[in-house]
Design a protein around this motif. Structure first.
Motif, PDB file in Angstrom:
ATOM      1  N   ILE A  18       0.819  -1.216   0.000  1.00 27.40           N
ATOM      2  CA  ILE A  18       0.000   0.000   0.000  1.00 27.40           C
ATOM      3  C   ILE A  18       0.853   1.266   0.000  1.00 27.40           C
ATOM      4  N   TRP A  49       0.688   4.358  -2.816  1.00 24.29           N
ATOM      5  CA  TRP A  49       0.647   5.804  -2.564  1.00 24.29           C
ATOM      6  C   TRP A  49       1.782   6.521  -3.296  1.00 24.29           C
ATOM      7  N   GLY A  93      -5.774  12.693  -2.297  1.00 22.45           N
ATOM      8  CA  GLY A  93      -5.534  11.669  -1.283  1.00 22.45           C
ATOM      9  C   GLY A  93      -5.966  12.086   0.102  1.00 22.45           C
ATOM     10  N   TYR A 104      -8.358  10.591   1.674  1.00 20.95           N
ATOM     11  CA  TYR A 104      -8.667   9.356   2.384  1.00 20.95           C
ATOM     12  C   TYR A 104      -7.833   8.181   1.862  1.00 20.95           C
ATOM     13  N   GLY A 105      -7.553   7.244   2.759  1.00 21.77           N
ATOM     14  CA  GLY A 105      -7.120   5.906   2.399  1.00 21.77           C
ATOM     15  C   GLY A 105      -8.164   4.960   2.982  1.00 21.77           C
ATOM     16  N   CYS A 115     -10.017   1.094   3.293  1.00 17.56           N
ATOM     17  CA  CYS A 115     -10.052  -0.358   3.122  1.00 17.56           C
ATOM     18  C   CYS A 115     -11.517  -0.794   3.099  1.00 17.56           C
ATOM     19  N   TYR A 145      -8.449  -1.207  -1.717  1.00 17.28           N
ATOM     20  CA  TYR A 145      -7.932  -0.023  -1.036  1.00 17.28           C
ATOM     21  C   TYR A 145      -8.061   1.146  -1.987  1.00 17.28           C
ATOM     22  N   ILE A 202      -7.368   5.256  -2.729  1.00 24.26           N
ATOM     23  CA  ILE A 202      -6.833   6.586  -2.472  1.00 24.26           C
ATOM     24  C   ILE A 202      -7.911   7.517  -2.989  1.00 24.26           C
ATOM     25  N   GLU A 259      -8.591   5.982   6.740  1.00 23.35           N
ATOM     26  CA  GLU A 259      -7.534   6.883   7.192  1.00 23.35           C
ATOM     27  C   GLU A 259      -7.823   8.238   6.563  1.00 23.35           C
TER      28      GLU A 259
END
Length: 289
Positions: free
Chosen positions: A167, A171, A185, A187-188, A190, A200, A202, A266
């Motif tokens: 991952i 990125w 980006g 958010y990240g 899952c 996943y 981005i 995230e």
């Protein structure tokens, strides 16, 4: 033991559930082990089981199974007069060559060398989960209700066994390619878990009147309750440190909520010149008990 309820998972006693899952692996180590069956013993979903296991044990579930099988295979080779191919098949390897390569990487010697008296072999013992209290630590968090929202982003499938390494590369590729001009980006994410495989993203918030570029997707994040953990400091250390505390400290002691949907987020604030000033958040969906 606690059981699944209304699609969520009670957190009380889940540590015992993780140990049940390890026991199930040991009892079925020569069988075709399925992550859904293993996770079912732990009373959490396969998605959360794999994340919790990696944090608590320091290895992925796939690595643990492989290490245990190679340990037991070596023990049998050293004490029994059996063919290498029989041992290879017993412990899930399709050919003597694939078994020999894995065996040599783990033990440093070939399977045939392991049959000789005095051969030095490695041993990986069964895990026993134990949480020790070594003084209070502070973990900041807040509970928030959020409406459903839509994100747009670049999506890629990952395997839980290799995602921690892959991952960050995803990125880096995204940022270097110039596609961060399309999706910066924020958010990240899952989500969309299928056994060991998950998507996943981005992603950024989706603006409905903007066109969706080729190669990008939109996803709806359902409305619900989230526990939000802030992370302060240089990445990836600050994120990893908080993530470890979530699964090893906060969850085992939570008595008011159970884990919700099989996704996590995230959130990244705009990057600063000083890495130590970086701010991000980890969002975990939860449900009231």
């Amino acid at each position: 033991m606690n059981s699944q309820r209304d699609g969520g998972y009670e957190m009380n006693g889940w540590m015992d559930g993780i140990q049940n899952a390890i026991r199930y692996i040991e009892d079925n180590i020569t069988e075709d082990l399925n992550i859904e069956d293993i996770a079912a013993c732990s009373y959490v979903s396969a998605f959360y089981f794999q994340r919790i296991f990696s944090v608590l044990c320091g290895v992925t579930i796939g690595e643990y199974i492989r290490n245990r099988r190679l340990t037991l295979a070596a023990q049998e080779l050293s004490r029994e007069n059996d063919k290498v191919i029989n041992i290879a098949i017993k412990y899930g390897y399709e050919s003597p060559d694939s078994f020999a390569r894995a065996f040599a990487r783990f033990h440093g010697v070939s399977p045939s060398a392991a049959t000789k008296k005095g051969a030095r072999l490695r041993a990986y013992a069964p895990l026993h989960i134990k949480i020790s209290m070594e003084g209070g630590t502070m973990l900041e968090y807040k509970i928030a209700e959020k409406e459903a929202f839509t994100v747009m982003g670049k999506s890629k499938k990952f395997n839980t066994d290799t995602s921690y390494d892959e991952i960050p590369s995803f990125w880096r590729e995204h940022m270097k390619s110039g596609e961060n001009q399309i999706v910066c980006g924020m958010y990240g994410i899952c989500m969309d878990v299928d056994g060991k495989i998950f998507d996943y993203l981005i992603a950024d918030n989706y603006i409905p009147w903007n066109e969706i570029p080729n190669g990008y997707v939109t996803k709806v994040i359902p409305a619900g309750t989230w526990v939000i953990f802030p992370c302060h400091g240089a990445l990836p250390k600050s994120l990893q440190d908080v993530n470890t505390k979530i699964w090893s400290e906060w969850l085992p002691n939570c008595r008011e909520y159970r884990l919700g949907g099989n996704y996590s987020i995230e959130l990244y604030a705009p990057f600063t010149e000083n890495p130590e000033d970086t701010y991000c958040e980890i969002w975990v969906p939860i449900e009231k008990l």
